[in-house]
Design a protein around this motif. Structure first.
Motif, mmCIF file in Angstrom:
data_model
loop_
_atom_site.group_PDB
_atom_site.id
_atom_site.type_symbol
_atom_site.label_atom_id
_atom_site.label_comp_id
_atom_site.label_asym_id
_atom_site.label_seq_id
_atom_site.Cartn_x
_atom_site.Cartn_y
_atom_site.Cartn_z
ATOM 1 N N ASP A 84 0.863 -1.186 0.000
ATOM 2 C CA ASP A 84 0.000 0.000 0.000
ATOM 3 C C ASP A 84 0.900 1.238 0.000
ATOM 4 O OD1 ASP A 84 -2.336 1.481 -0.009
ATOM 5 O OD2 ASP A 84 -2.424 1.601 2.182
ATOM 6 N N GLY A 85 0.454 2.277 -0.688
ATOM 7 C CA GLY A 85 1.223 3.517 -0.763
ATOM 8 C C GLY A 85 1.907 3.734 -2.089
ATOM 9 N N GLN A 86 1.603 2.850 -3.066
ATOM 10 C CA GLN A 86 2.277 2.993 -4.369
ATOM 11 C C GLN A 86 1.871 4.272 -5.086
ATOM 12 O OE1 GLN A 86 0.896 2.434 -7.697
ATOM 13 N NE2 GLN A 86 -0.984 1.225 -7.396
ATOM 14 N N GLN A 87 0.634 4.759 -4.849
ATOM 15 C CA GLN A 87 0.208 6.016 -5.487
ATOM 16 C C GLN A 87 1.066 7.175 -4.974
ATOM 17 O OE1 GLN A 87 -2.310 6.199 -7.813
ATOM 18 N NE2 GLN A 87 -2.770 4.019 -7.715
ATOM 19 N N ARG A 88 1.335 7.187 -3.662
ATOM 20 C CA ARG A 88 2.176 8.242 -3.092
ATOM 21 C C ARG A 88 3.606 8.144 -3.614
ATOM 22 N NH1 ARG A 88 -0.605 6.040 1.207
ATOM 23 N NH2 ARG A 88 -2.269 7.338 2.076
ATOM 24 N N LEU A 89 4.149 6.937 -3.600
ATOM 25 C CA LEU A 89 5.531 6.756 -4.070
ATOM 26 C C LEU A 89 5.674 7.213 -5.517
ATOM 27 C CD1 LEU A 89 7.013 3.383 -2.763
ATOM 28 C CD2 LEU A 89 7.665 5.708 -2.160
ATOM 29 N N THR A 90 4.722 6.833 -6.343
ATOM 30 C CA THR A 90 4.777 7.228 -7.750
ATOM 31 C C THR A 90 4.697 8.743 -7.883
ATOM 32 O OG1 THR A 90 3.672 5.148 -8.344
ATOM 33 C CG2 THR A 90 3.746 6.872 -10.027
ATOM 34 N N THR A 91 3.835 9.361 -7.091
ATOM 35 C CA THR A 91 3.709 10.820 -7.154
ATOM 36 C C THR A 91 4.994 11.504 -6.698
ATOM 37 O OG1 THR A 91 1.329 10.597 -6.731
ATOM 38 C CG2 THR A 91 2.297 12.783 -6.422
ATOM 39 N N PHE A 92 5.650 10.965 -5.668
ATOM 40 C CA PHE A 92 6.938 11.531 -5.249
ATOM 41 C C PHE A 92 7.936 11.502 -6.404
ATOM 42 C CE2 PHE A 92 6.156 9.946 -0.635
ATOM 43 C CZ PHE A 92 5.218 10.943 -0.450
ATOM 44 N N GLN A 93 7.966 10.391 -7.112
ATOM 45 C CA GLN A 93 8.900 10.261 -8.232
ATOM 46 C C GLN A 93 8.559 11.236 -9.357
ATOM 47 O OE1 GLN A 93 11.278 6.956 -8.921
ATOM 48 N NE2 GLN A 93 11.615 7.872 -6.918
ATOM 49 N N LEU A 94 7.282 11.353 -9.668
ATOM 50 C CA LEU A 94 6.865 12.305 -10.702
ATOM 51 C C LEU A 94 7.201 13.740 -10.289
ATOM 52 C CD1 LEU A 94 3.379 10.766 -11.589
ATOM 53 C CD2 LEU A 94 5.435 10.708 -13.008
ATOM 54 N N PHE A 95 7.067 14.042 -9.019
ATOM 55 C CA PHE A 95 7.407 15.379 -8.530
ATOM 56 C C PHE A 95 8.895 15.659 -8.725
ATOM 57 C CE2 PHE A 95 8.442 18.606 -5.393
ATOM 58 C CZ PHE A 95 7.370 19.484 -5.496
ATOM 59 N N LEU A 96 9.729 14.679 -8.454
ATOM 60 C CA LEU A 96 11.175 14.855 -8.641
ATOM 61 C C LEU A 96 11.516 15.073 -10.112
ATOM 62 C CD1 LEU A 96 12.413 12.106 -6.169
ATOM 63 C CD2 LEU A 96 12.706 14.571 -5.894
ATOM 64 N N VAL A 97 10.859 14.334 -11.010
ATOM 65 C CA VAL A 97 11.084 14.526 -12.444
ATOM 66 C C VAL A 97 10.648 15.931 -12.861
ATOM 67 C CG1 VAL A 97 10.418 13.756 -14.763
ATOM 68 C CG2 VAL A 97 10.873 12.071 -12.977
ATOM 69 N N ALA A 98 9.501 16.374 -12.346
ATOM 70 C CA ALA A 98 9.006 17.714 -12.678
ATOM 71 C C ALA A 98 9.962 18.794 -12.162
ATOM 72 C CB ALA A 98 7.607 17.918 -12.090
ATOM 73 N N LEU A 99 10.487 18.621 -10.956
ATOM 74 C CA LEU A 99 11.481 19.552 -10.418
ATOM 75 C C LEU A 99 12.700 19.626 -11.327
ATOM 76 C CD1 LEU A 99 11.904 19.107 -6.554
ATOM 77 C CD2 LEU A 99 11.408 21.198 -7.775
ATOM 78 N N ARG A 100 13.174 18.463 -11.730
ATOM 79 C CA ARG A 100 14.340 18.407 -12.624
ATOM 80 C C ARG A 100 14.069 19.151 -13.922
ATOM 81 N NH1 ARG A 100 15.540 12.500 -14.630
ATOM 82 N NH2 ARG A 100 13.771 13.046 -15.953
ATOM 83 N N GLU A 101 12.878 18.953 -14.488
ATOM 84 C CA GLU A 101 12.546 19.580 -15.762
ATOM 85 C C GLU A 101 12.467 21.097 -15.638
ATOM 86 O OE1 GLU A 101 9.344 18.980 -19.341
ATOM 87 O OE2 GLU A 101 10.398 17.365 -18.353
ATOM 88 N N VAL A 102 11.812 21.588 -14.586
ATOM 89 C CA VAL A 102 11.719 23.041 -14.398
ATOM 90 C C VAL A 102 13.100 23.623 -14.119
ATOM 91 C CG1 VAL A 102 10.725 24.882 -12.988
ATOM 92 C CG2 VAL A 102 9.326 22.908 -13.629
#
Length: 635
Positions: A84-102
């Motif tokens: 349980d918590g895979q939605q949160r983990l995935t969102t954390f990863q997407l947030f890091l990718v978005a930070l990198r892109e910006v």
């Protein structure tokens, strides 16, 4: 089973891979879940920028991990299953990718190195899986697009899947997978915050003149620190003998979640019982109104951020009104406990007095939210609701229960709204209003609740993010600022024009209430080239470029500069607006006359309408505006 709380950095910085079992659902977070997640992260980022470290960490829920299932191989990266918590983990990863892109867009290339180790695991010689470098392995359905996102960002996704994007590069929300939509959402939010310091996409961006050049990079670093260090997960690690499904179902039951105010209530009455106070009598006399009107108090506050029930927002405003300190809505229960025992000593002698300090604000909050009660409060509440500035509530709370006389209170309410209007018309940033109003509460606690205290406090504020525009700046903005473009919500602009309409009336005017079908009208229309010749009598081409000479180009620029200013804007009925449209001035005047508005009388008296007429009317409106929305006396 082992359960401990960990910051995200400990979870994503560990030498192991997270594998989402095949039976788990695909990534499903849309904007309804991403909005509160973004609110949580950016709130901690703001606190990090201002205070160095937030008072409290924010808990993001549980992460249940089970043994990997395929044993442990020496020399290979350990694997754990995400029960349980895979939605949160995935969102954390997407947030890091978005930070990198910006970061790349804004020239902050070092950020890529900072986030790399949280997206990837260092390879080990025993890793044979081709995807072994990725820290998170989603379900097989999500895996290809997720790993494409991690490897290439939004640009790489666009290159491989152009069918998901418009030609201008914006995402088509329908066909793209949820992970791609989430990434685009996060990139937009992060870039707006980095560039302008705005935490809400509804706010109108305005440059902040006194910011250092590295402010966008500092905001990006604060977002990274907020995610990694100030968000926490309760990590439950199962053993081979634990039943993962039973634990999953228990933690994800459908019981109604406790609100922060529920926790506060339980804490209050537990202490009342321990102190020997009459719990039932206290509940009936002081708490029962909250429970009797559950429909009002438990409903989400429609205009406040983040999206939470009114009763939680109410408690947050109360704490700020009593202390002058900002209150974190996301850690409201911890904030309340700290409030009741400042420096370890009880603030209140009895629970009864503590409850009195809460409930005294309830009718004030209701008047601000839905009207009724005190007329001046209800009027201010309607204005604040239109502008979605509930952050002013703590200051209003403090004023409303003060010993100031009614006239002083009414004047202070006028100054609060004047502050919002003047800043909006002058094009100043809406960022930081919560801090400004909290500090004003602190000043009034210290120096007394009066217009003089407010004036002295603002006299010492020179920065663009805080200052109260004076009459000179305000008049200049009314004459020259393109307010139709800068104020995106036209209902707000229409409301400002209606206030000016009311101020324009004399004892001979019809004092009718505001009709429901009024809209903002450009007297000189936005499409003016056909029926509105320039001052030299020539008509400009439709594209305002073809065949123009220098004199005509100068005339076009002058007209375009005046077009969106307040001097060229008025109110008219919606049918009148549609009919008048882009017609010549003589054809438009009858429809302005039909409106029966005092605001339009000066326009109707003119034979022509041009840049000179606009400038003269702007000066007249500026005289009205400084009276309708006054400045503090000292400024």
């Amino acid at each position: 089973m082992d359960a401990k709380d960990h910051p995200v950095i400990s979870v994503l910085g560990d030498q192991r891979r997270f594998v989402v079992p095949i039976y788990q659902r695909q990534y499903s977070w849309g904007e309804a879940r991403l909005e509160p997640f973004w609110d949580d992260v950016v709130a901690k980022a703001e606190q990090t920028l201002e205070e160095g470290k937030p008072k409290f960490s924010h808990y993001m829920g549980a992460l249940i991990l089970a043994p990997g299932g395929d044993g442990f191989t020496i020399g290979s990266t350990p694997r754990v299953q995400v029960v349980d918590g895979q939605q949160r983990l995935t969102t954390f990863q997407l947030f890091l990718v978005a930070l990198r892109e910006v970061g790349e867009r804004l020239g902050y290339h070092q950020l890529s190195g900072h986030v790399h180790s949280y997206l990837y695991v260092p390879p080990m010689h025993g890793d044979t899986d081709t995807d072994a470098r990725f820290r998170l392995m989603p379900t097989p359905e999500d895996r290809p697009v997720f790993h494409l996102i991690v490897e290439t960002g939004l640009n790489g996704v666009r290159a491989k899947h152009p069918e998901w994007f418009f030609q201008n590069g914006r995402l088509i929300k329908g066909p793209a997978p949820n992970a791609v939509r989430a990434l685009a959402f996060l990139v937009d939010r992060i870039e707006t915050y980095a560039r302008f310091g705005l935490t809400d996409e509804q706010a109108d961006p305005a440059p902040v003149a006194d910011e250092p050049d590295d402010a966008p990079h500092r905001r990006l670093r604060s977002l990274l620190e907020a995610l990694l260090n100030h968000l926490k997960l309760v990590v439950i690690t199962l053993s081979e003998n634990d039943d993962a499904q039973v634990i999953f179902e228990t933690l994800n039951s459908q019981a109604e979640p406790l609100l922060a105010m529920d926790l506060v209530r339980n804490n209050i009455f537990h202490r009342a019982s321990a102190q020997g106070e009459h719990v039932e009598a206290l509940f009936e006399a002081k708490w029962r109104p909250f429970d009797q009107d559950r429909e009002f108090w438990k409903a989400d506050s429609p205009r406040a951020k983040p999206k939470r029930p009114r009763i939680d927002h109410f408690l947050s405003h109360v704490l700020t009104a009593q202390t002058g300190d900002e209150t974190s809505l996301r850690e409201l229960y911890a904030e309340y406990r700290a409030f009741t025992r400042p420096k370890g000593k009880p603030r209140f002698d009895t629970v009864a007095s503590e409850l009195d300090a809460l409930t005294v604000y309830a009718p004030i909050y209701r008047a601000l939210e839905v009207g009724g009660g005190d007329e001046a409060l209800a009027r201010l509440g309607a204005k604040l609701n239109l502008w979605e500035v509930s952050t002013a509530y703590p200051l209003v709370f403090h004023i409303a229960i003060s010993d100031a006389d009614p006239a002083q209170k009414s004047h202070l309410y006028t100054l609060i709204y004047s502050y919002l209007v003047r800043r909006a018309l002058c094009g100043l940033t809406p960022k930081g209003l919560n801090k400004t109003f909290a500090r004003l509460v602190g000043a009034m606690i210290k120096d007394g609740t009066s217009a003089a205290t407010l004036a002295v406090w603002f006299a010492g504020q020179r920065g663009d993010t805080v200052r109260f525009p004076d009459d000179r700046e305000f008049r200049e903005a009314i004459r020259n600022k393109p307010v139709y473009d800068s104020i995106r919500r036209k209902d707000r602009l229409a409301d400002l024009l209606w206030d000016l309409e009311c101020a324009s009336r004399t004892k001979y005017s019809v004092h009718a209430p505001r009709p429901a079908n009024m809209s903002v009208e450009h007297v000189l229309p936005q499409t003016w080239t056909t029926h509105w010749p320039l001052s030299d009598g020539r008509n400009a081409p439709a594209d305002k470029l073809t065949g123009v000479d220098e004199a005509m180009l100068a005339g076009i620029r002058t007209r375009e500069a005046a077009l969106q200013t307040l001097g060229n804007l008025t109110l008219i009925t919606v049918p009148g607006n549609t009919t008048a449209s882009n017609r010549a001035f003589p054809d438009k005047k009858p429809w302005l006359r039909e409106s029966l508005l005092a605001l339009n009388l000066a326009i109707l008296e003119r034979d022509t309408w041009d840049e000179t007429a606009i400038a003269e009317r702007a000066s007249t409106l500026a005289d009205l505006a400084t009276a309708v929305w006054p400045a503090p006396s000292s400024s």
